[in-house]
Design a protein around this motif. Structure first.
Motif, PDB file in Angstrom:
ATOM      1  N   VAL A 270      -0.084   9.027  14.910  1.00 33.98           N
ATOM      2  CA  VAL A 270       1.037   8.520  14.114  1.00 33.98           C
ATOM      3  C   VAL A 270       1.379   7.092  14.542  1.00 33.98           C
ATOM      4  N   ARG A 271       1.603   6.222  13.552  1.00 33.91           N
ATOM      5  CA  ARG A 271       2.048   4.859  13.851  1.00 33.91           C
ATOM      6  C   ARG A 271       3.373   4.604  13.150  1.00 33.91           C
ATOM      7  N   LEU A 272       4.335   4.143  13.911  1.00 31.85           N
ATOM      8  CA  LEU A 272       5.635   3.800  13.354  1.00 31.85           C
ATOM      9  C   LEU A 272       5.678   2.304  13.094  1.00 31.85           C
ATOM     10  N   ALA A 273       5.969   1.945  11.861  1.00 30.09           N
ATOM     11  CA  ALA A 273       5.997   0.534  11.463  1.00 30.09           C
ATOM     12  C   ALA A 273       7.430   0.125  11.146  1.00 30.09           C
ATOM     13  N   PRO A 274       7.802  -1.117  11.428  1.00 33.70           N
ATOM     14  CA  PRO A 274       9.149  -1.583  11.075  1.00 33.70           C
ATOM     15  C   PRO A 274       9.417  -1.418   9.587  1.00 33.70           C
ATOM     16  N   VAL A 275      10.616  -1.068   9.258  1.00 31.67           N
ATOM     17  CA  VAL A 275      10.994  -0.903   7.860  1.00 31.67           C
ATOM     18  C   VAL A 275      10.703  -2.193   7.094  1.00 31.67           C
ATOM     19  N   GLY A 276      10.040  -2.073   5.966  1.00 30.14           N
ATOM     20  CA  GLY A 276       9.727  -3.233   5.145  1.00 30.14           C
ATOM     21  C   GLY A 276       8.386  -3.868   5.433  1.00 30.14           C
ATOM     22  N   GLU A 277       7.672  -3.411   6.480  1.00 29.94           N
ATOM     23  CA  GLU A 277       6.362  -3.987   6.776  1.00 29.94           C
ATOM     24  C   GLU A 277       5.379  -3.627   5.680  1.00 29.94           C
ATOM     25  N   ALA A 278       4.648  -4.579   5.204  1.00 30.37           N
ATOM     26  CA  ALA A 278       3.678  -4.337   4.133  1.00 30.37           C
ATOM     27  C   ALA A 278       2.428  -3.682   4.706  1.00 30.37           C
ATOM     28  N   SER A 279       1.845  -2.800   3.922  1.00 35.61           N
ATOM     29  CA  SER A 279       0.590  -2.172   4.339  1.00 35.61           C
ATOM     30  C   SER A 279      -0.565  -3.116   4.036  1.00 35.61           C
ATOM     31  N   SER A 280      -1.718  -2.842   4.650  1.00 32.74           N
ATOM     32  CA  SER A 280      -2.892  -3.695   4.448  1.00 32.74           C
ATOM     33  C   SER A 280      -4.094  -2.825   4.104  1.00 32.74           C
ATOM     34  N   PRO A 281      -4.136  -2.260   2.879  1.00 31.88           N
ATOM     35  CA  PRO A 281      -5.225  -1.352   2.540  1.00 31.88           C
ATOM     36  C   PRO A 281      -6.572  -2.029   2.379  1.00 31.88           C
ATOM     37  N   ASN A 282      -6.618  -3.346   2.307  1.00 30.12           N
ATOM     38  CA  ASN A 282      -7.878  -4.017   2.038  1.00 30.12           C
ATOM     39  C   ASN A 282      -8.567  -4.531   3.302  1.00 30.12           C
ATOM     40  N   VAL A 283      -8.029  -4.197   4.454  1.00 29.65           N
ATOM     41  CA  VAL A 283      -8.626  -4.637   5.713  1.00 29.65           C
ATOM     42  C   VAL A 283      -9.039  -3.396   6.502  1.00 29.65           C
ATOM     43  N   SER A 284     -10.339  -3.245   6.721  1.00 28.81           N
ATOM     44  CA  SER A 284     -10.848  -2.069   7.422  1.00 28.81           C
ATOM     45  C   SER A 284     -11.014  -2.352   8.906  1.00 28.81           C
TER      46      SER A 284
ATOM     47  N   ARG B 287      -7.360   8.965  -7.506  1.00 23.60           N
ATOM     48  CA  ARG B 287      -6.136   8.249  -7.116  1.00 23.60           C
ATOM     49  C   ARG B 287      -6.107   7.996  -5.606  1.00 23.60           C
ATOM     50  N   LEU B 288      -6.498   8.988  -4.804  1.00 21.20           N
ATOM     51  CA  LEU B 288      -6.445   8.837  -3.346  1.00 21.20           C
ATOM     52  C   LEU B 288      -7.510   7.876  -2.823  1.00 21.20           C
ATOM     53  N   LEU B 289      -8.662   7.825  -3.466  1.00 19.75           N
ATOM     54  CA  LEU B 289      -9.738   6.959  -2.995  1.00 19.75           C
ATOM     55  C   LEU B 289      -9.630   5.527  -3.508  1.00 19.75           C
ATOM     56  N   ALA B 290      -8.868   5.328  -4.581  1.00 22.43           N
ATOM     57  CA  ALA B 290      -8.808   4.013  -5.219  1.00 22.43           C
ATOM     58  C   ALA B 290      -8.457   2.869  -4.266  1.00 22.43           C
ATOM     59  N   PRO B 291      -7.469   3.021  -3.330  1.00 23.73           N
ATOM     60  CA  PRO B 291      -7.125   1.882  -2.467  1.00 23.73           C
ATOM     61  C   PRO B 291      -8.243   1.470  -1.512  1.00 23.73           C
ATOM     62  N   PHE B 292      -9.249   2.334  -1.314  1.00 26.08           N
ATOM     63  CA  PHE B 292     -10.277   2.063  -0.315  1.00 26.08           C
ATOM     64  C   PHE B 292     -11.632   1.733  -0.946  1.00 26.08           C
ATOM     65  N   ALA B 293     -11.703   1.762  -2.269  1.00 24.43           N
ATOM     66  CA  ALA B 293     -12.950   1.468  -2.969  1.00 24.43           C
ATOM     67  C   ALA B 293     -12.957   0.018  -3.451  1.00 24.43           C
TER      68      ALA B 293
ATOM     69  N   ALA C  80     -21.204  11.467  -6.510  1.00 24.99           N
ATOM     70  CA  ALA C  80     -20.330  10.362  -6.918  1.00 24.99           C
ATOM     71  C   ALA C  80     -21.073   9.045  -6.901  1.00 24.99           C
ATOM     72  N   ARG C  81     -20.483   8.077  -7.588  1.00 29.65           N
ATOM     73  CA  ARG C  81     -20.925   6.685  -7.528  1.00 29.65           C
ATOM     74  C   ARG C  81     -19.721   5.878  -7.071  1.00 29.65           C
ATOM     75  N   LEU C  82     -19.856   5.304  -5.887  1.00 29.16           N
ATOM     76  CA  LEU C  82     -18.702   4.670  -5.246  1.00 29.16           C
ATOM     77  C   LEU C  82     -19.157   3.494  -4.408  1.00 29.16           C
ATOM     78  N   GLU C  83     -18.462   2.396  -4.535  1.00 27.46           N
ATOM     79  CA  GLU C  83     -18.685   1.241  -3.665  1.00 27.46           C
ATOM     80  C   GLU C  83     -17.533   1.180  -2.673  1.00 27.46           C
ATOM     81  N   ALA C  84     -17.813   1.565  -1.431  1.00 22.15           N
ATOM     82  CA  ALA C  84     -16.804   1.589  -0.362  1.00 22.15           C
ATOM     83  C   ALA C  84     -17.543   1.639   0.960  1.00 22.15           C
ATOM     84  N   PRO C  85     -16.884   1.254   2.047  1.00 28.08           N
ATOM     85  CA  PRO C  85     -17.527   1.382   3.358  1.00 28.08           C
ATOM     86  C   PRO C  85     -17.734   2.858   3.697  1.00 28.08           C
TER      87      PRO C  85
END
Length: 398
Positions: free
Chosen positions: A162-176, A313-319, A261-266
């Motif tokens: 679990v990671r606790l982030a400060p309220v309002g911190e933006a997520s970074s789904p495009n950085v692996s 829907r769940l995979l979309a942010p990581f593809a 499936a056909r998917l472009e993702a790491p």
């Protein structure tokens, strides 16, 4: 010469046989009820493609389990293991890279929980803004009061990350930020085939289709034999001196589906859903024989159309671009017991002490679920060394 009899031919039993040989034992018997080694980790195969409905990756080069298998000839390929999480937030589901949930909180350092016994003890260490959604997620997965669940279940639920982030911190789904690990070069079936051959070369007697009861094993246990019970430990309560009903287990109902499936993702990619909403709890995207497959774990059965919509829907942010789900090639229902109850852990601990006293340390229990498999094997090795006594001569080359 000391004899070692191992009941259960899953990965734990295989590693126990390797360790027994390394410790000097040369009369080793490994028994399993199935028709080949591998236990419930064996994936189904369709036209050479493995249809996996569970974990399939190993740790980095220093992982003791991987080292033990590599030492015996199992080949691995080093890979980057990519993990994603879908976490709850006041503004809707939050996608992030990493194994565990990311939760907004005013206090970003949880208080220390001194020797937690239950899942609730762990959750109480977090601020209310994080503890409440975590409790909702755990109940969505398990469907029981969390005071009944032992604290050792936390890693199976992802609560150790679990990671606790400060309220309002933006997520970074495009950085692996991948972690280094490995996958068996010839797949899971190839891993167990290689391990079986290695055991045969060491002279280990493998008995398949062998279904034995704890009472039978206990009655046959002689003074020169060490028994390692690497199968489901619940039948062992038949050996308890004080007869009582077996402890209640916490069974997590899991519906598994595998899609082409056909998917472009790491890849390989694992995405865990910590929101406690929908049906999908985890997704694993991997390749087998050049095909890309998506293994889906659900908390209950779900129809094809809503399942496909939730997976996309769940995979979309990581593809890198929208994916296409093709045919569903596997549907499987099972009950998983990876989250032990407090009662089961306490009573199994007492039973292990009783068996150790009754059999002078020659009846070892190794099959209890644990997230830290390396620690479990290490502890088993220490107990086997004590049981084998003079025969436990650790050599550099077995």
């Amino acid at each position: 010469m000391a004899r070692v009899r191992i009941i259960g031919g899953g990965l734990t039993g295989i590693l126990a046989a390797f360790e027994a040989h390394r410790l000097g034992a040369r009369e080793i018997v490994l028994e399993d009820a199935l028709d080949r080694l591998g236990g419930w980790s064996l994936p189904r195969v369709s036209h050479g493609v493995e249809l996996r409905d569970g974990e399939f990756a190993f740790g980095p080069a220093q992982d003791p389990i991987r080292q033990a298998l590599e030492w015996r000839g199992v080949a691995f390929d080093e890979v980057d293991l990519h993990d994603g999480a879908i976490s709850p937030s006041p503004n809707g589901p939050r996608a992030s890279w990493g194994e565990g949930p990311v939760l907004s909180a005013d206090v970003t350092t949880p208080s220390a929980a001194a020797q937690p016994e239950t899942l609730n003890d762990i959750l109480r260490a977090y601020p209310r803004s994080a503890a409440d959604p975590l409790a909702h997620y755990c109940q969505w997965r398990l469907g029981v009061w969390l005071d009944q669940v032992h604290a050792s279940a936390a890693p199976a639920l992802g609560l150790h990350q679990v990671r606790l982030a400060p309220v309002g911190e933006a997520s970074s789904p495009n950085v692996s930020s991948p972690r280094r690990g490995a996958v068996p070069r010839d797949g899971l079936n190839g891993l167990f085939t290689s391990a079986s051959r290695a055991l045969a070369r060491l002279g280990v007697e493998i008995r398949l289709h062998s279904l034995v009861s704890p009472r039978e094993v206990a009655q046959a246990c002689g003074e020169d034999e060490t028994v390692v019970w690497a199968a489901d430990p619940m039948p062992l309560f038949d050996l308890a001196s004080h007869k009582a009903p077996k402890p209640r287990l916490i069974g997590e109902r899991v519906a598994s589906y595998v899609f082409r499936a056909r998917l472009e993702a790491p890849l390989p990619l694992t995405v865990r859903n910590y929101t406690g909403e929908g049906k999908v709890s985890a997704l694993r995207v991997y390749q087998s024989r050049g095909e890309t497959l998506v293994s889906v774990e659900c908390v209950d059965e779900v129809g094809d159309e809503p399942l496909r919509a939730e997976v996309l829907r769940l995979l979309a942010p990581f593809a890198r671009r929208p994916m296409i789900l093709d045919a569903c090639v596997l549907t499987n229902m099972r009950t998983r017991f990876a989250c032990p109850s407090v009662e089961a852990v306490q009573r199994l601990d007492r039973l292990e002490v009783e068996l150790a006293q009754r059999f002078q340390g020659r009846f070892l229990v190794a099959g209890w679920e644990s997230a830290d498999a390396g620690a479990r094997i290490s502890g088993l090795t220490d107990r086997m060394a004590r049981s084998l006594g003079p025969a436990a001569r650790i050599s550099a080359v077995a």
